[in-house]
Design a protein around this motif. Sequence first.
Motif, short mmCIF file in Angstrom:
data_model
loop_
_atom_site.label_atom_id
_atom_site.label_comp_id
_atom_site.label_asym_id
_atom_site.label_seq_id
_atom_site.Cartn_x
_atom_site.Cartn_y
_atom_site.Cartn_z
N ARG A 8 0.83 -1.21 0.00
CA ARG A 8 0.00 0.00 0.00
C ARG A 8 0.87 1.26 0.00
NH1 ARG A 8 -2.86 -2.85 3.95
NH2 ARG A 8 -4.76 -3.76 3.11
N VAL A 11 2.45 1.71 -3.49
CA VAL A 11 1.56 2.22 -4.53
C VAL A 11 1.21 3.69 -4.28
CG1 VAL A 11 0.64 -0.02 -5.24
CG2 VAL A 11 -0.56 1.29 -3.50
N ARG A 12 1.12 4.09 -3.01
CA ARG A 12 0.88 5.52 -2.70
C ARG A 12 2.06 6.36 -3.19
NH1 ARG A 12 -0.75 3.77 2.85
NH2 ARG A 12 -2.97 3.38 2.68
N ARG A 13 3.29 5.88 -2.95
CA ARG A 13 4.47 6.59 -3.42
C ARG A 13 4.49 6.64 -4.95
NH1 ARG A 13 6.95 3.87 0.71
NH2 ARG A 13 7.75 2.27 -0.71
N ALA A 14 4.14 5.53 -5.57
CA ALA A 14 4.12 5.48 -7.03
C ALA A 14 3.12 6.49 -7.58
CB ALA A 14 3.77 4.07 -7.51
N GLN A 15 1.95 6.58 -6.99
CA GLN A 15 0.94 7.53 -7.44
C GLN A 15 1.41 8.97 -7.20
OE1 GLN A 15 -1.63 6.94 -9.29
NE2 GLN A 15 -2.38 9.03 -9.32
N ALA A 16 2.00 9.23 -6.07
CA ALA A 16 2.50 10.57 -5.77
C ALA A 16 3.59 10.97 -6.76
CB ALA A 16 3.02 10.63 -4.34
N ASP A 17 4.50 10.06 -7.06
CA ASP A 17 5.56 10.32 -8.03
C ASP A 17 4.96 10.60 -9.41
OD1 ASP A 17 7.42 9.91 -6.05
OD2 ASP A 17 7.98 7.89 -6.74
N PHE A 18 3.97 9.80 -9.80
CA PHE A 18 3.31 9.98 -11.08
C PHE A 18 2.66 11.36 -11.16
CE2 PHE A 18 -0.65 9.77 -13.53
CZ PHE A 18 -0.15 9.41 -14.77
N GLU A 19 1.96 11.77 -10.12
CA GLU A 19 1.28 13.06 -10.11
C GLU A 19 2.28 14.22 -10.18
OE1 GLU A 19 -1.34 12.96 -6.73
OE2 GLU A 19 -2.62 11.44 -7.67
N LYS A 20 3.42 14.08 -9.50
CA LYS A 20 4.46 15.11 -9.57
C LYS A 20 4.99 15.24 -11.00
CE LYS A 20 6.12 14.64 -4.83
NZ LYS A 20 7.23 14.17 -3.99
N GLN A 22 3.47 14.40 -13.76
CA GLN A 22 2.41 14.96 -14.61
C GLN A 22 2.34 16.47 -14.46
OE1 GLN A 22 0.36 13.28 -16.93
NE2 GLN A 22 1.96 11.77 -16.55
#
Length: 71
Positions: A8, A11-20, A22
């Motif tokens: 968990r 995946v939170r870190r992965a999503q945060a990295d993705f949003e940064k 973007q």
Amino acid sequence: MDASAKARADVRRAQADFEKEQAKQREARAKSRAKRRERFARAQKAGLSLREIGEATDLHPTRVREILRED
């Protein structure tokens, strides 16, 4: 920390990295569009028509007009 908690967090870190990433891409795109619009406007002020700008950039004159009208 058990495996599911680690997953968990991962995946939170992965999503945060993705949003940064973007956000960075959106900012870069906005700057690039602004520069293009400024250069097209300079060309127009120098006397080039929409058709001439379009020919130089391989864009349809209608698209050149849209670019010049972007906010």
